[in-house]
Design a protein around this motif. Sequence first.
Motif, mmCIF file in Angstrom:
data_model
loop_
_atom_site.group_PDB
_atom_site.id
_atom_site.type_symbol
_atom_site.label_atom_id
_atom_site.label_comp_id
_atom_site.label_asym_id
_atom_site.label_seq_id
_atom_site.Cartn_x
_atom_site.Cartn_y
_atom_site.Cartn_z
ATOM 1 N N MET A 262 0.856 -1.191 0.000
ATOM 2 C CA MET A 262 0.000 0.000 0.000
ATOM 3 C C MET A 262 0.888 1.237 0.000
ATOM 4 S SD MET A 262 -2.962 -1.165 2.746
ATOM 5 C CE MET A 262 -4.023 0.269 2.419
ATOM 6 N N GLN A 263 0.604 2.159 -0.905
ATOM 7 C CA GLN A 263 1.363 3.402 -0.971
ATOM 8 C C GLN A 263 0.838 4.441 0.004
ATOM 9 O OE1 GLN A 263 4.182 3.615 -2.982
ATOM 10 N NE2 GLN A 263 3.711 1.432 -3.228
ATOM 11 N N HIS A 264 -0.402 4.271 0.424
ATOM 12 C CA HIS A 264 -1.024 5.166 1.397
ATOM 13 C C HIS A 264 -2.187 4.423 2.042
ATOM 14 C CE1 HIS A 264 -4.195 5.805 -1.616
ATOM 15 N NE2 HIS A 264 -3.225 6.008 -2.493
ATOM 16 N N VAL A 268 -6.670 1.134 -2.086
ATOM 17 C CA VAL A 268 -7.487 -0.068 -2.270
ATOM 18 C C VAL A 268 -6.934 -0.948 -3.383
ATOM 19 C CG1 VAL A 268 -9.586 0.998 -1.376
ATOM 20 C CG2 VAL A 268 -9.069 1.160 -3.816
ATOM 21 N N GLN A 269 -6.262 -0.349 -4.354
ATOM 22 C CA GLN A 269 -5.733 -1.134 -5.459
ATOM 23 C C GLN A 269 -4.687 -2.133 -4.984
ATOM 24 O OE1 GLN A 269 -6.984 -1.212 -8.515
ATOM 25 N NE2 GLN A 269 -8.494 0.256 -7.740
ATOM 26 N N ASP A 295 0.523 8.941 7.734
ATOM 27 C CA ASP A 295 1.607 9.495 6.928
ATOM 28 C C ASP A 295 2.325 10.600 7.700
ATOM 29 O OD1 ASP A 295 3.152 10.952 4.950
ATOM 30 O OD2 ASP A 295 2.021 9.821 3.454
ATOM 31 N N PRO A 296 3.637 10.435 7.932
ATOM 32 C CA PRO A 296 4.384 11.409 8.743
ATOM 33 C C PRO A 296 4.481 12.792 8.110
ATOM 34 C CG PRO A 296 5.874 9.806 7.768
ATOM 35 C CD PRO A 296 4.493 9.304 7.518
ATOM 36 N N THR A 297 4.161 12.916 6.816
ATOM 37 C CA THR A 297 4.190 14.237 6.179
ATOM 38 C C THR A 297 2.994 15.077 6.589
ATOM 39 O OG1 THR A 297 2.947 13.547 4.206
ATOM 40 C CG2 THR A 297 5.344 13.237 4.171
ATOM 41 N N GLY A 350 2.493 4.216 3.996
ATOM 42 C CA GLY A 350 1.889 3.002 3.449
ATOM 43 C C GLY A 350 2.337 1.785 4.226
ATOM 44 N N GLY A 351 2.384 0.631 3.559
ATOM 45 C CA GLY A 351 2.838 -0.580 4.219
ATOM 46 C C GLY A 351 2.466 -1.830 3.439
#
Length: 360
Positions: A262-264, A268-269, A295-297, A350-351
């Motif tokens: 997962m990018q964020h 869902v993709q 997200d740390p940003t 993400g993760g």
Amino acid sequence: MKVDVHKLPQNSPDDISALDAAIATGKISPHDIVAIMGKTEGNGCVNDFTRGFAVQSLQAYLGKIIGQAQAAAIVYVMSGGTEGVLSPHLTVFTSQDSQPAQPKRMGLTLGVIHTRDFSPAEIGSLVMVEEVAEAVTKAIAAAGLAQKDVHFVQIKCPLITSRDRQLLTDEKQLGLSTGISKAVSSYQSMGYSRGASALGVAVALDEIRLEDIKAEDICQNYDLYSSIASTSAGVELRNCEILVMGNSPQSTSDFVIGHSVMQHALDVQAIHQAIAVTGQPIAQVVNIFAKAEADPTGAILGRRHTMMDDSDINHTRMARAVVGAVVASIVQDPMVYVSGGSEHQGPSGGGPVAAIAAIK
């Protein structure tokens, strides 16, 4: 190897009624249990003793049936925090030798291993990275897995308590070992432990070279990460308990695993991709295992979020609730495994996510 996977509901951290029923009916042989992963309803932070309570309850119950030594050899990974729709449950993994007549196919295979205990000064250090890398490598070999076929490495790791810091008489030694000082809180130590363990997985799977990791990179340089590691810290243990999962052509299991990243938190993709890798439809999914991080940003998909600034609710709890809802909405089942804190586990914010499905 024939691996089976059973997902069982829990009414409380010490509830073993569903496991007891499965054993009583012969659905699960207690002698074949090699690992148990659970979601407990604590806060997932330093003082979350529901994890230890759950492990103690499971060990006491199984110890009476299979003996204390065998019960202690099982890998127990309890992840605290069932915020939002997340439902407390156990995922029980059993393993037995394949029978000659059973057809072999690309199916689930696993390896389990325990590291030695870590001293407080070693937690979150390069020593921990090296020890975990060595243990994961051994578990992969014991499972007969090729590196490319490893889809998820789940680790339960220790943390540094306030008493541990009092026992550390040489602050310089701690700083050299972990890049942190006695001033770091017990809660922050969870991140260092998770991060070092995840980097150990990355080294074992040749995602990162050990010589390219410096002590100061741990929980600082998030360009270094594993796309397969899932680590969770707790006060209930001093070592690392490791479960390696992948697919082998020599397996006779009726289950298969796939993974993605997962990018964020709303990706869902990636969840659909992990399921697609199994080659099975969503209806065949037994469980989803995902990491969650605010997200740390301070932003997600270009929009500001306030999870890092809330003084009432810890950001890891919010992240679990968000990712848990996203995953549960896809599989239409709130009994999914979502763990907070993804230091060096996938890209920031993400993760990794994995799906285990029953083969049709």
